[in-house]
Design an enzyme around this catalytic site. Structure first.
Site, short mmCIF file in Angstrom:
data_model
loop_
_atom_site.label_atom_id
_atom_site.label_comp_id
_atom_site.label_asym_id
_atom_site.label_seq_id
_atom_site.Cartn_x
_atom_site.Cartn_y
_atom_site.Cartn_z
N ASN A 64 -23.62 27.22 40.73
CA ASN A 64 -22.45 27.26 41.62
C ASN A 64 -22.63 28.30 42.71
O ASN A 64 -22.33 28.05 43.89
CB ASN A 64 -21.19 27.61 40.81
N ARG A 386 -21.12 9.54 45.77
CA ARG A 386 -22.24 10.03 44.98
C ARG A 386 -22.47 9.03 43.86
O ARG A 386 -21.56 8.73 43.09
CB ARG A 386 -21.94 11.40 44.37
N ARG A 416 -22.72 15.95 50.64
CA ARG A 416 -23.61 17.10 50.67
C ARG A 416 -24.56 17.14 49.47
O ARG A 416 -24.13 16.99 48.31
CB ARG A 416 -22.80 18.40 50.72
N HIS A 446 -14.56 9.33 51.40
CA HIS A 446 -14.51 9.97 50.09
C HIS A 446 -13.70 9.17 49.09
O HIS A 446 -13.67 9.48 47.90
CB HIS A 446 -13.93 11.39 50.25
N TYR A 479 -17.10 15.01 33.66
CA TYR A 479 -15.95 15.19 34.55
C TYR A 479 -14.77 14.39 33.99
O TYR A 479 -14.93 13.22 33.64
CB TYR A 479 -16.25 14.66 35.96
N ARG A 575 -8.00 23.70 39.41
CA ARG A 575 -9.18 24.20 38.72
C ARG A 575 -9.91 25.27 39.51
O ARG A 575 -10.34 26.28 38.97
CB ARG A 575 -10.14 23.05 38.42
N HIS A 603 -11.31 17.13 36.83
CA HIS A 603 -11.61 16.60 38.16
C HIS A 603 -10.57 15.61 38.68
O HIS A 603 -10.52 15.32 39.87
CB HIS A 603 -12.99 15.93 38.12
#
Length: 726
Positions: A64, A386, A416, A446, A479, A575, A603
């Site tokens: 992270n 993704r 990204r 997205h 997730y 979160r 998530h």
């Protein structure tokens, strides 16, 4: 009993009672993120977790932090270099932010090293040893030397650093070693560098029942005499480099695909953001690195411990099940099984909500696989943000195209660190006959949605899948996300308009169900918040619950402040980053913010509004969304907000998923008005049992469409909310 713990990040210096227009009403975004990573790091010290899982959290905190520094910190440093004096929402200049962020990163890095030293000792007690350059035992030493000579020596390339040999390029996350040597023949001083190829393993494990690990850098240093015969070793230093890894979009890019292929290469050569030095680094070698790496606005971290914490994930893979969480196998939704695996039949009967990872992501893949082989399916349209390196979703789309279906895939090149993989998927999809669309230059697509158009009799029916997470089979195992399947005609019509918007820039003038950013999603949220304000002003019950990954948008935060001032009771489960300051008299005393960090990564994004009743209630307005509470999601991305009107699904999302998040006591942290977080303490009252939402969903039957499967089986315990226990 859980031990109380506070994170130490001070988010910003603020007044005791900030005015509703003062920048002090916001927390700094970057420091709030660092506070989140401190909560992740705290799990590495959680005595209730198995030892290797604690090591996993340490590794995650390192990964992270690397990404944060190469993107967010790099962005701030870039602003300073270009003299962009953009003030953050909390009133800090880029220089002030960079100084505060650097200071806190050093604090976190020191904590990581302390925790690693402790975990290393505990691992040794369980037969997992991480050795340095010291002796590992005669047999292990012989094996390590042989491994070095056969597998490492042929791959590495020592390079003299002198006027005849230009200083080599060091890639981002690259590890190098500088050796200070004296040539025995003429006593001449020599400086040599070895850059460790990233294809080499981060840790080498000695075969055998005892797990003995050595880092690749220690293995190379240990056998320096094999690399430099005829030289006397005076000293060495290990270093690591992190570079600016963000990609800036040029609006006038003529070919987005070609632009990204070039930009990915440029990213690997970005400005150095962090230089990490390990051990007692030779001063002359350090000065050489400083001069050659052009460390403008870079952070230099010196440590006596390990560098590259993310690499510890290799040790987590050790086959020691007793030191890990008990394996968990997701359930396949009973509703689909009751229809003999026919996804369309189950969805046609009524809408279905799936909660990953407790319920298998395979149902999403099966939905697409069934569509690919069904002769009555005419068309499939799918967004891909993704998808991972091994994507069953992509394979299903390829199979559908090869079967003669009309298949459209919106592949987001701007995801990204997934840009390169997405380019590969796009190429494979196009070769199979899929119509590949790259969406907007300015906005990321997205939204997570797929639609299947099927011929049924004389008509067509559209089946839709909406997700709060990506179509990624690996992350879907860890997730927590929601998948919603529906054949509701209005949803199908709206999704058709969405795809026309992305593929043909045809902006939908009106939708029946969906709110789409950047067109209408923000306004829908504002209208719902304003409705709660009006309810409070009329003396009616007024409440808002929300579950998001991040909340940073000033407009949304100010709207929530206005709701709090009107008396609306607000509970937020955020979160990660939260720029809202809760608990400030006259501003946010009716707002509670909690963060949940545990075995799974929370998530899912959910909004719930009381609509004139106390929450939870069947009268409430409930939405699931792909969007976080960030300006980029609301203004610069294509996102979806979907109202849940199916009564069963409404109850499951609000009365089970959302409520369980609010009730959790074992993995929750509360945000204070000064920006610090403290772990929720378990009550000493034995009548109030601790509640762990992950354990609750792992050990209870599926939420989705249980139907006849529960008539003779165990039912899901009913959750209830005690006022004041949040």
């Amino acid at each position: 009993m859980l031990e109380a713990r506070e994170t130490t990040t001070q988010v910003s210096v603020v007044e005791d009672t900030p005015a509703a227009t003062s920048p002090a009403r916001f927390f700094n975004r970057e420091l709030s993120w660092l506070a989140f990573n401190e909560r992740v790091l705290a799990e590495a010290e959680n005595p209730h977790y198995p030892l290797l899982e604690r090591l996993r959290f340490l590794s995650i905190s390192g990964s992270n932090l690397d990404e944060f520094m190469t993107v967010r910190v790099a962005g701030i440093a870039g602003q300073i270099r270009r003299s962009i004096d953009e003030i953050s929402i909390d009133g800090m200049t880029p220089s002030q932010q960079l100084a505060a962020v650097h200071e806190q990163i050093l604090v976190i890095e020191a904590s990581q090293q302390r925790i690693w030293a402790d975990l290393k000792d505990q691992l040794a007690d369980y037969g997992i040893r991480v050795v340095g350059e010291q002796q590992a035992g005669s047999e292990s030493d012989r094996w390590l030397k042989q491994y070095f000579l056969e597998h490492i020596m042929p791959v590495i390339t020592p390079q003299a650093i002198d006027p005849a040999h230009p200083f080599p390029f060091v890639a981002s996350t690259g590890i190098g070693i500088l050796f200070s040597l004296t040539r025995v023949a003429d006593s001449a001083p020599v400086m040599e560098m070895i850059l460790i190829p990233q294809a080499l393993p981060r840790f080498v494990r000695v075969p055998g029942p005892e797990a003995i690990y050595m880092s690749i850098e220690d293995l190379i240093c240990r056998h320096a005499d094999e690399i430099f015969p005829g030289f006397k070793l005076n000293g060495h230093g290990v270093f690591r480099v992190l570079r600016d890894s963000d990609i800036e979009i040029e609006e006038d890019a003529e070919d987005l695909v070609r632009y990204y292929r070039t930009a990915i290469q440029r990213r690997r050569r970005g400005m150095v953001i962090v230089l990490q030095l390990q051990g007692k680094f030779d001063p002359a070698a350090e000065e050489l690195l400083r001069a050659q790496l052009a460390l403008d606005k870079a952070l230099i971290i010196k440590t006596g411990g390990i560098i590259g914490m993310a690499g510890l994930a290799a040790i987590v893979d050790e086959d020691r099940p007793e030191l890990k969480f008990e394996p968990y196998s997701p359930r396949y939704p009973e509703r689909i099984l009751e229809h003999d695996g026919d996804c369309f039949a189950a969805i046609r009967e009524k809408g279905i909500v799936i909660q990953h990872p407790y319920e298998s992501f395979e149902v999403v893949i099966d939905f697409l696989k069934q569509a690919a082989r069904d002769p009555d399916v005419i068309a499939i349209k799918q967004t891909l943000y993704r998808a991972g390196k091994q994507s069953a979703v992509v394979n299903a789309l390829i199979a559908a195209a090869e079967a003669g279906k009309s298949v459209t895939a919106v592949v987001e090149l701007k995801a990204r660190f997934d840009e390169e993989q997405n380019l590969l998927w796009a190429s494979q999809l196009e070769r199979a006959g899929v119509q590949v669309i790259y969406g907007f230059v300015d906005w990321k697509t997205h939204a997570k949605v797929s639609m299947v158009v099927r011929r049924e009799g004389e008509a067509y029916r559209t089946y839709c899948h909406f997700g709060t997470g990506n179509y990624h089979p690996i992350t879907a195992r860890i997730y927590t996300d929601l998948s919603y399947f529906t054949a509701q005609p209005a949803a199908g019509r709206d999704v058709g308009k969405l795809f026309n918007f992305i593929t043909g820039y045809i902006e939908p003038k009106k939708t029946e169900l969906l709110s789409i950013s950047p067109i209408s999603l923000r306004n829908t949220l504002y209208e719902c918040i304003d409705a709660e304000i009006a309810n409070a002003q009329k003396g009616c019950p007024a409440a808002i619950w929300a579950k998001l990954n991040s909340l940073t948008d000033p407009g949304v935060i100010d709207r929530l402040y206005a709701a709090s001032q009107a008396g609306v009771e607000i509970v937020l489960v955020i979160r990660g980053i939260c720029c809202l300051r809760p608990g400030i008299p006259g501003l946010s005393e009716h707002i509670t913010v909690k963060s949940i960090i545990g075995r799974f990564l929370e998530h899912a994004r959910i909004w719930a509004f009381g609509n004139g009743a106390e929450l939870p209630s069947r009268k409430a307005k409930v939405f699931i969304t792909s969007a976080d509470g960030m300006s980029r999601n609301l203004d610069r991305r294509v996102e979806l907000l979907l109202p849940i009107r199916n009564k069963t699904v409404h109850d499951q999302v609000l009365g089970q998923v959302m409520l369980a998040n609010l009730l959790d006591t074992e993995q929750s942290w509360l945000l204070e008005s000064d920006g610090s977080y403290h772990r929720v303490e378990t009550s000493e009252d034995k009548s109030e049992k601790p509640f762990n939402l992950h354990r609750y969903f792992m050990t209870n039957p599926s939420l989705s469409g249980r139907g006849a499967s529960l008539t003779s089986g165990r039912k899901v315990p009913k959750l209830s909310l005690r006022r004041g226990n949040i």
